[in-house]
Design an enzyme around this catalytic site. Structure first.
Site: not given
Ligand code: ATP
Ligand code: MG
Length: 188
Positions: A56, A138
């Site tokens: 996504h 991205h």
């Molecule tokens: P995990 O954190 O469990 O290792 P993840 O990062 O894929 O896995 P989430 O943290 O739930 O899962 O994030 C969901 C989406 O939001 C992902 O695309 C992640 O890159 C993005 N994301 C997470 N934290 C941030 C942030 N602080 N700022 C911008 N995007 C974020």
């Protein structure tokens, strides 16, 4: 039925908060293409593939939110949706600081910049914790990658973006899954 309507009532046994984010949610065909890109990159970059069904493009990360505020988010989303657009992904890149390999567009279409800006602004106004970093469109392909992808040539991928999604991020038994809770159509 609107899946978010009524979901602000916390049901027995259901946690009062959930991890959520707004995203562009690709079709299965686009995901298949991107998964192919990820596999090509893995040959040189190593690292872990993002699961095909999880691919996504994040629009705005919310983090842990109260279930009781889901309807508020839904009406905010309805307000900010603008024109649909085509996102042409045509390159892969690497961020050493978080060891992510990603797919990105050569240029960000104006309706997408506008959407990301207006969404961030409205979220901030409504008191949601938002990201201070500038928006960078991205799709994460690999995590814990060791190096930038080498010699990966990709044919430009034309992704017609017709809607935005509010996505629920869950982890059970160590497995990360993303599930769109609701989607809002962009204008044609
Ligand atoms: P995990 O954190 O469990 O290792 P993840 O990062 O894929 O896995 P989430 O943290 O739930 O899962 O994030 C969901 C989406 O939001 C992902 O695309 C992640 O890159 C993005 N994301 C997470 N934290 C941030 C942030 N602080 N700022 C911008 N995007 C974020
Ligand atoms: Mg994360």
């Amino acid at each position: 039925m609107n899946p978010i309507d009524g979901s602000d009532r916390v049901r027995a046994g259901e946690p009062p908060t959930l991890r959520a984010f707004f995203a562009l949610w690709p079709s299965a065909a686009i995901r298949d293409e991107l998964f192919g890109w990820a596999r090509s990159c893995q040959a040189s970059s190593e690292g872990r593939l993002v699961r095909r069904e999880n691919l996504h493009a994040t629009l705005a990360f919310l983090g842990e939110i109260d279930r009781g505020r889901l309807r508020e988010l839904a009406s905010l989303a309805r307000e900010v949706v603008g024109e649909s657009f085509e996102l042409v992904l045509d390159r892969v890149g690497y961020w050493p600081h978080n060891r992510i390999v990603y797919a990105a567009p050569a240029s960000v279409p104006a309706p997408l910049s506008l959407l990301a800006t207006v969404l961030a602004l409205r979220l901030a106004e409504a008191g949601w914790r938002t990201e201070a970093r500038a928006y960078f469109a991205h799709v994460t392909l690999l995590r814990a990658a060791r190096r930038a992808p080498a010699d990966v040539r990709v044919a430009p991928l034309r992704w017609r973006v017709d809607d935005i999604a509010l996505v629920h991020s869950t982890r059970s038994s160590g497995r990360l899954a993303y599930r769109p809770l609701e989607r809002w159509t962009l204008a044609h």
